[in-house]
Design an enzyme around this catalytic site. Structure first.
Site, PDB file in Angstrom:
ATOM      1  N   GLY A 157       0.759  -1.053  -0.086  1.00 33.21           N
ATOM      2  CA  GLY A 157      -0.009  -0.171   0.150  1.00 33.21           C
ATOM      3  C   GLY A 157       0.811   1.289  -0.053  1.00 33.21           C
ATOM      4  N   THR A 302      -5.451   1.897   9.938  1.00 28.86           N
ATOM      5  CA  THR A 302      -4.701   0.830  10.744  1.00 28.86           C
ATOM      6  C   THR A 302      -4.886   0.686  12.179  1.00 28.86           C
ATOM      7  OG1 THR A 302      -2.856   2.112  10.802  1.00 28.86           O
ATOM      8  CG2 THR A 302      -3.060   0.833   8.776  1.00 28.86           C
ATOM      9  N   ASP A 394      -4.736  -3.527  -0.523  1.00 25.89           N
ATOM     10  CA  ASP A 394      -3.666  -4.575  -0.390  1.00 25.89           C
ATOM     11  C   ASP A 394      -4.299  -5.788  -0.369  1.00 25.89           C
ATOM     12  OD1 ASP A 394      -1.662  -2.869   0.044  1.00 25.89           O
ATOM     13  OD2 ASP A 394      -1.417  -3.137   1.981  1.00 25.89           O
ATOM     14  N   PRO A 395      -4.005  -6.506  -1.511  1.00 28.11           N
ATOM     15  CA  PRO A 395      -4.323  -7.933  -1.665  1.00 28.11           C
ATOM     16  C   PRO A 395      -3.650  -8.797  -0.277  1.00 28.11           C
ATOM     17  CG  PRO A 395      -4.004  -7.236  -3.832  1.00 28.11           C
ATOM     18  CD  PRO A 395      -3.499  -6.132  -2.771  1.00 28.11           C
ATOM     19  N   TYR A 425      15.121  -0.534 -24.715  1.00 29.32           N
ATOM     20  CA  TYR A 425      15.824  -1.941 -24.613  1.00 29.32           C
ATOM     21  C   TYR A 425      14.827  -2.975 -23.735  1.00 29.32           C
ATOM     22  CZ  TYR A 425      17.419  -0.532 -19.708  1.00 29.32           C
ATOM     23  OH  TYR A 425      17.563  -0.187 -18.473  1.00 29.32           O
TER      24      TYR A 425
END
Length: 647
Positions: A157, A302, A394-395, A425
């Site tokens: 995240g 959180t 966020d998986p 390249y």
């Protein structure tokens, strides 16, 4: 992504299980993954001779190298088993970690052995496609138009938030750049700098199309912040809630925008961004003539799991555009709770109306009758996600996918042009159809993202999960509902729990009520103790006894995490928690911090009521044991101090 009816999906069959109950299947599939790769190697140009002969394999130094390899792996296994955190067990309730989906672990290992690097398509022809498909899965879940949006996998995240701000910065500076470009400035003739810094996102994206018609886009892009830096003109303030993740401070530093340009929005008593104070802040900045770079809303903080009122942010932007001619970028940091958007979508990816949603939850057995989730304002926030310009998710949190798997989704893929680079390249021409992706979705990964080399195995893990567990209420909805149910039951049990009597001292436990998601903040309280500072020490020591700090992570009876709810981050809102714990207002004002134990309840193992009751009984015994250990420690210290004083 598949839209099949998943009503018979068994959640227990998705995970290895806390006792490795699905070990036989997992081992079979792991062996299949490895064997397939070995067959792939041996079948490549079978006419080529073996590089290693039988004689070579039995040479002493060859065998010694294999034995040393085995020894090192034995050492590693011992270290991992003795000190790793058992996320898979319901005994762990702390950070946003839980058991991971078997299909993701297996897909990761399977793809990892091919070692694809998703930076360049020539080194990841398979997993680059899987990454774009997985990103579009998430865009679709958030309600973005699949034909217009774009998403991809990041390491987490933090990088996804960086990319959101990176895009916002370059977007905000584009009109200024156009006004400075002789061949393009007629597109914005007569507009003041204030007007240039307040164009709506959609209007700026239309300008990209116009610049391409004039063949001046690349020249103008070099006059944006990406080419000239941000020192020549201010791009405005970044508004983030006090509950923000620390990545936003780092992002302002890294992108040269300056942490002094962060405006922190106060939170309300629910630990969400205070809508009224947000409005006052925005209108005050408008009055001062200060542009606003972006406003960030958090979907799943959180520390408390709070879900900001996203709808209010979207409505405020519309109001500012209509009444003041002022606009700003909107980013949603849904790293934690983003996957919960799947819980609101039916099998056809339609957002379900609130009453019908609650009915289906109970009808399908996704939630028991005694659990009503979400609250209506939380529902409205998820419904408004499709109006945000970009979203972090966020998986590797509630997607139950192994680290590191973050993601960012962007509402309009044209925005990628503002950050895209191209190195011949590394990046091949992908203008024609490639695999299953059509031209409009063929964004070249490596030149359009912040990271360089990145594991294609992660993309395979996310892609496989989405194929097995649909992003709707019958897929991820079932998995997430298990943790939300357990969290609701735990809060009820905690707040009804009788006091613990430990050597004549009484301790109670209580939790913050009504979380938006499945994050529980709880604490122990010693009856008769008037000191908040002592209360904080009590809970900090209990955390130490129930975490990796105890030095016995794997053998510990219960593992959790902790945090401090401080005045600096939350103002006086924790005062309500102090009052509930019977502390005086003066104690809060003196200490200005409440230390709490924090548990993201993500386990799927306790959704059965009887299993939960058995678990709760064992947990109460564990709490009593920890409290006894704490009291014994204090008694020992007091006895030692008494002896020293006597001597």
């Amino acid at each position: 992504m598949n839209n099949f009816n998943n009503s018979k999906m068994n959640v227990d069959a998705l995970f290895l299980g806390p006792k490795s109950e699905n070990a036989v299947f997992f081992k079979e599939m792991m062996e299949y993954s490895v064997t397939e790769h070995m067959h792939w190697r041996s079948s490549y140009h079978p006419e080529d001779p073996d590089h290693i002969t039988t004689v070579d394999r039995y040479a002493p130094e060859y065998r010694d190298t294999l034995y040393r390899t085995e020894g090192i792996l034995n050492q590693l296994s011992s270290k991992l088993k003795s000190t790793s955190v058992p996320w898979f067990s319901p005994r762990y309730m702390g950070h946003m970690n839980a058991d991971t989906l078997m299909v993701s672990n297996l897909a990761y290992v399977m793809a990892m052995m091919y070692n694809p690097n998703n930076c360049a398509q020539e080194s990841s022809p398979t997993t680059t496609v899987l990454e774009i498909e997985a990103g579009l899965d998430l865009c679709n879940m958030f309600g973005y138009s699949v034909n217009q949006s774009w998403g991809h996998i990041t390491s987490g995240g933090t990088v996804a938030n960086y990319e959101g701000l990176w895009v916002a910065r370059n977007l905000k500076s584009l009109p200024i750049a156009i006004a400075q470009h002789e061949k393009s400035q007629h597109l914005l003739i007569g507009k003041s700098e204030k007007e240039l810094l307040n164009l709506p996102v959609a209007a700026v994206l239309e300008l990209i199309d116009e610049l391409k018609k004039l063949n001046t886009f690349e020249e103008v892009r070099e006059l944006t912040a990406r080419g000239t830096g941000v020192s020549l003109h201010t791009l405005g303030k970044l508004l983030v809630p006090q509950s923000k993740h620390y990545s936003w401070m780092k992002a302002m530093d890294i992108l040269g925008l300056g942490q002094q340009n962060i405006v922190q929005l106060p939170v309300d008593t629910s630990y969400r961004t205070d809508v009224q104070k947000m409005r006052e802040t925005v209108f005050s900045l408008i009055e001062q003539g200060e542009p606003i770079l972006a406003v960030v809303a958090v979907v799943g903080t959180t520390e408390t799991g709070a879900i900001d009122d996203v709808k209010a942010v979207i409505d405020l932007r519309r109001e500012c555009e209509e009444q003041y001619g002022v606009s700003f970028y909107v980013h949603v940091d849904a790293a934690y709770a983003g996957y919960a958007c799947a819980m609101f979508r039916d099998e056809d990816n339609q957002f379900i109306e609130y009453d019908a949603l609650i009915h289906r939850y109970h009808q399908e057995g996704i939630f028991p009758q005694d659990v009503i989730w979400p609250k209506l304002d939380v529902y409205e926030s998820f419904k408004a996600l499709n109006q945000a310009d970009s979203i972090t998710v966020d998986p590797h949190k509630v997607g139950f996918i192994p680290y590191g798997a973050g993601a960012i989704c962007m509402k309009d893929k044209r925005i990628v042009d503002l950050i895209s680079y191209h190195a011949a390249y590394v990046f091949e021409d992908v203008q024609e159809k490639h695999h299953k992706l059509d031209k409009q979705h063929n964004v070249i990964l490596g030149s359009s993202i912040m990271e360089g080399s990145k594991a294609g195995a992660t993309a395979a893990a996310v892609w496989a999960a989405h194929r097995l567990v649909p992003l709707n209420l019958l897929g991820y909805g079932k998995v997430l509902a298990a943790g939300i149910t357990t969290a609701n039951w735990m809060i009820e049990k905690i707040n009804q729990c009788k006091a613990f009597n430990i050597d004549g001292r009484k301790f109670t436990i209580f939790a913050m009520p009504d979380p938006d998601f499945h994050m529980i903040n709880f604490m122990f309280r010693e009856l008769g103790n008037p000191s908040l500072e002592k209360q904080n020490r009590l809970n900090k020591r209990l955390y130490e006894l129930c975490s990796y700090a105890a030095g016995r992570t794997y053998s510990n009876d219960f593992l959790t995490s902790s945090t401090s709810l401080t005045y600096e981050e939350y103002g006086d809102n924790p005062l309500n928690l102090c009052r509930d714990a019977n502390f005086t207002d003066s104690e809060w004002h003196n200490v200005q911090s409440v230390y709490v134990l924090r548990a993201a309840v993500m386990t799927h193992c306790l959704r059965d009521k009887q299993h939960f009751e058995n678990y709760w009984g064992a947990l109460i015994a564990t709490f009593e044991e920890k409290l006894q250990q704490l009291v014994d420690e204090e008694n020992k210290i007091n006895h030692s101090n008494y002896k020293l004083a006597s001597n």
